[in-house]
Scaffold this motif. Structure first.
Motif, PDB file in Angstrom:
ATOM      1  N   LEU A  26       0.772  -1.190  -0.023  1.00 44.66           N
ATOM      2  CA  LEU A  26      -0.066  -0.068  -0.117  1.00 44.66           C
ATOM      3  C   LEU A  26       0.779   1.195   0.165  1.00 44.66           C
ATOM      4  CD1 LEU A  26      -2.652  -1.142   2.446  1.00 44.66           C
ATOM      5  CD2 LEU A  26      -2.858  -0.920   0.116  1.00 44.66           C
ATOM      6  N   PRO A  27       0.362   2.160  -0.657  1.00 44.22           N
ATOM      7  CA  PRO A  27       1.027   3.727  -0.750  1.00 44.22           C
ATOM      8  C   PRO A  27       0.901   4.422   0.548  1.00 44.22           C
ATOM      9  CG  PRO A  27      -1.062   3.774  -1.629  1.00 44.22           C
ATOM     10  CD  PRO A  27      -0.832   2.400  -1.478  1.00 44.22           C
ATOM     11  N   TRP A  28       1.706   3.928   1.561  1.00 43.44           N
ATOM     12  CA  TRP A  28       1.602   4.429   3.081  1.00 43.44           C
ATOM     13  C   TRP A  28       2.048   6.187   2.991  1.00 43.44           C
ATOM     14  CZ3 TRP A  28      -0.978   2.294   6.280  1.00 43.44           C
ATOM     15  CH2 TRP A  28      -1.115   0.888   6.157  1.00 43.44           C
ATOM     16  N   LYS A  29       2.913   6.463   2.310  1.00 44.12           N
ATOM     17  CA  LYS A  29       2.880   7.923   2.136  1.00 44.12           C
ATOM     18  C   LYS A  29       1.857   8.729   1.851  1.00 44.12           C
ATOM     19  CE  LYS A  29       8.345   7.969   1.821  1.00 44.12           C
ATOM     20  NZ  LYS A  29       9.196   8.025   0.733  1.00 44.12           N
ATOM     21  N   LEU A  30       1.082   8.100   0.749  1.00 43.13           N
ATOM     22  CA  LEU A  30       0.050   8.789   0.436  1.00 43.13           C
ATOM     23  C   LEU A  30      -1.385   8.790   1.331  1.00 43.13           C
ATOM     24  CD1 LEU A  30      -1.565  10.050  -2.071  1.00 43.13           C
ATOM     25  CD2 LEU A  30      -2.027   7.853  -2.951  1.00 43.13           C
ATOM     26  N   ILE A  31      -1.359   7.766   2.038  1.00 43.12           N
ATOM     27  CA  ILE A  31      -2.227   7.475   2.997  1.00 43.12           C
ATOM     28  C   ILE A  31      -2.106   8.325   4.022  1.00 43.12           C
ATOM     29  CG2 ILE A  31      -3.159   5.832   4.753  1.00 43.12           C
ATOM     30  CD1 ILE A  31      -2.447   3.577   2.740  1.00 43.12           C
ATOM     31  N   VAL A  32      -0.859   8.662   4.592  1.00 39.43           N
ATOM     32  CA  VAL A  32      -0.571   9.520   5.563  1.00 39.43           C
ATOM     33  C   VAL A  32      -0.733  11.089   5.370  1.00 39.43           C
ATOM     34  CG1 VAL A  32       1.256  10.499   7.180  1.00 39.43           C
ATOM     35  CG2 VAL A  32       1.079   7.990   6.781  1.00 39.43           C
ATOM     36  N   THR A  33      -0.632  11.352   4.032  1.00 43.04           N
ATOM     37  CA  THR A  33      -0.719  12.651   3.527  1.00 43.04           C
ATOM     38  C   THR A  33      -2.100  13.002   3.137  1.00 43.04           C
ATOM     39  OG1 THR A  33       1.200  12.603   2.261  1.00 43.04           O
ATOM     40  CG2 THR A  33      -0.251  14.224   1.489  1.00 43.04           C
ATOM     41  N   LEU A  34      -2.995  11.998   2.938  1.00 48.12           N
ATOM     42  CA  LEU A  34      -4.280  12.317   2.429  1.00 48.12           C
ATOM     43  C   LEU A  34      -5.058  12.548   4.014  1.00 48.12           C
ATOM     44  CD1 LEU A  34      -5.326   9.824  -0.432  1.00 48.12           C
ATOM     45  CD2 LEU A  34      -5.001  12.178  -0.374  1.00 48.12           C
ATOM     46  N   SER A  35      -4.555  11.501   4.955  1.00 45.50           N
ATOM     47  CA  SER A  35      -5.196  11.775   6.351  1.00 45.50           C
ATOM     48  C   SER A  35      -4.759  13.257   6.752  1.00 45.50           C
ATOM     49  CB  SER A  35      -4.586  10.750   7.193  1.00 45.50           C
ATOM     50  OG  SER A  35      -4.641   9.582   6.775  1.00 45.50           O
ATOM     51  N   ALA A  36      -3.636  13.422   6.468  1.00 45.28           N
ATOM     52  CA  ALA A  36      -3.356  15.010   7.183  1.00 45.28           C
ATOM     53  C   ALA A  36      -3.933  16.003   6.384  1.00 45.28           C
ATOM     54  CB  ALA A  36      -1.770  15.067   6.957  1.00 45.28           C
ATOM     55  N   ILE A  37      -4.188  16.013   5.067  1.00 42.67           N
ATOM     56  CA  ILE A  37      -5.108  17.067   4.276  1.00 42.67           C
ATOM     57  C   ILE A  37      -6.377  17.034   4.547  1.00 42.67           C
ATOM     58  CG2 ILE A  37      -5.957  17.356   2.118  1.00 42.67           C
ATOM     59  CD1 ILE A  37      -3.344  16.331   0.959  1.00 42.67           C
ATOM     60  N   GLY A  38      -6.969  15.880   5.373  1.00 43.70           N
ATOM     61  CA  GLY A  38      -8.267  15.921   5.870  1.00 43.70           C
ATOM     62  C   GLY A  38      -8.480  16.877   7.092  1.00 43.70           C
ATOM     63  N   LEU A  39      -7.305  17.276   7.661  1.00 42.84           N
ATOM     64  CA  LEU A  39      -7.393  17.993   8.847  1.00 42.84           C
ATOM     65  C   LEU A  39      -7.756  19.434   8.568  1.00 42.84           C
ATOM     66  CD1 LEU A  39      -4.443  16.828  10.915  1.00 42.84           C
ATOM     67  CD2 LEU A  39      -6.872  16.191  11.485  1.00 42.84           C
ATOM     68  N   VAL A  40      -7.741  19.789   7.283  1.00 40.09           N
ATOM     69  CA  VAL A  40      -8.264  21.094   7.168  1.00 40.09           C
ATOM     70  C   VAL A  40      -9.474  21.643   7.528  1.00 40.09           C
ATOM     71  CG1 VAL A  40      -8.514  22.536   4.864  1.00 40.09           C
ATOM     72  CG2 VAL A  40      -6.822  21.100   4.892  1.00 40.09           C
ATOM     73  N   ARG A  41     -10.334  20.687   7.415  1.00 37.14           N
ATOM     74  CA  ARG A  41     -11.677  20.845   8.067  1.00 37.14           C
ATOM     75  C   ARG A  41     -11.862  21.153   9.420  1.00 37.14           C
ATOM     76  NH1 ARG A  41     -16.503  19.722   9.653  1.00 37.14           N
ATOM     77  NH2 ARG A  41     -16.086  17.344  10.195  1.00 37.14           N
ATOM     78  N   PRO A  42     -11.356  20.377  10.179  1.00 36.19           N
ATOM     79  CA  PRO A  42     -11.713  20.662  11.704  1.00 36.19           C
ATOM     80  C   PRO A  42     -10.771  21.900  12.072  1.00 36.19           C
ATOM     81  CG  PRO A  42     -10.441  18.477  11.366  1.00 36.19           C
ATOM     82  CD  PRO A  42     -10.820  19.018  10.023  1.00 36.19           C
ATOM     83  N   LEU A  43      -9.590  21.969  11.571  1.00 36.40           N
ATOM     84  CA  LEU A  43      -8.587  23.104  11.653  1.00 36.40           C
ATOM     85  C   LEU A  43      -9.239  24.424  11.281  1.00 36.40           C
ATOM     86  CD1 LEU A  43      -5.082  21.843  10.880  1.00 36.40           C
ATOM     87  CD2 LEU A  43      -6.046  22.456  13.196  1.00 36.40           C
TER      88      LEU A  43
END
Length: 182
Positions: A60-77
């Motif tokens: 699995l593309p773990w760097k992509l998974i982590v990056t997308l997870s972090a991008i998702g924080l835009v909304r709560p921030l």
């Protein structure tokens, strides 16, 4: 009556079938090789072909998974800093969520990820974990309350399901893309 005697009743040799818990599957005593010839000595079944095509967690593309997870924080921030309130509720959180969903799906499709459902489901779980940590940090630094344990578990599970649904959308788009290219 056993599975072997069923094959005998139909006039088939039990040596021509592989018995699995699901059903008997015909086997071929030879396998095709890349050069187009046939090689004796290997028994190939649909079951063995399916096993070799499965991905592992290491694939699995773990760097992509982590990056997308972090991008998702835009909304709560954006919510924590009052930007969503300034833009106008209830539409601003929905708009940001839709934009983030499009970014996730478009990124996975553009990267031609081989396992889009697993990738985005894990990105959803990762986002849920990061959002949970953000909730705890926010509660520690402000007068906000930490969500109850059931809410925290639901946050992780719900975002995992949300990611899996987006992964199904990405999978459909990838298949359409493959068909269009012929």
């Amino acid at each position: 009556m056993s599975a072997g005697s069923d094959a005998d009743v139909r006039g088939e040799s039990t040596a021509d079938f592989e018995f699995t818990p699901m059903r008997a599957q015909p086997v071929r005593p030879y396998r095709a090789v890349e050069s187009g010839g046939w090689q004796p000595g290997h028994v190939e079944t649909r079951h063995t072909r399916r096993e070799t095509s499965r991905s592992t967690a290491a694939d699995l593309p773990w760097k992509l998974i982590v990056t997308l997870s972090a991008i998702g924080l835009v909304r709560p921030l954006l919510s924590m800093f009052g930007v969503l309130d300034a833009l106008g509720k209830p539409w601003s959180p929905v708009a940001v969520t839709v934009v983030l969903a499009v970014v996730w799906v478009a990124t996975v499709v553009a990267a031609r990820v081989s396992e889009p459902v697993a990738t985005l489901a894990l990105a959803g779980v990762g986002y849920g974990v990061l959002a949970l940590l953000l909730n705890i940090v926010g509660a520690a630094t402000t007068d906000a309350e930490v969500a109850p344990p059931i809410g925290l578990a639901a946050m992780i599970l719900g975002n995992g399901v949300y990611g899996a649904v987006l992964g199904l959308v990405a999978l459909g788009l990838l298949r359409l893309r493959e068909r269009a290219r012929g």
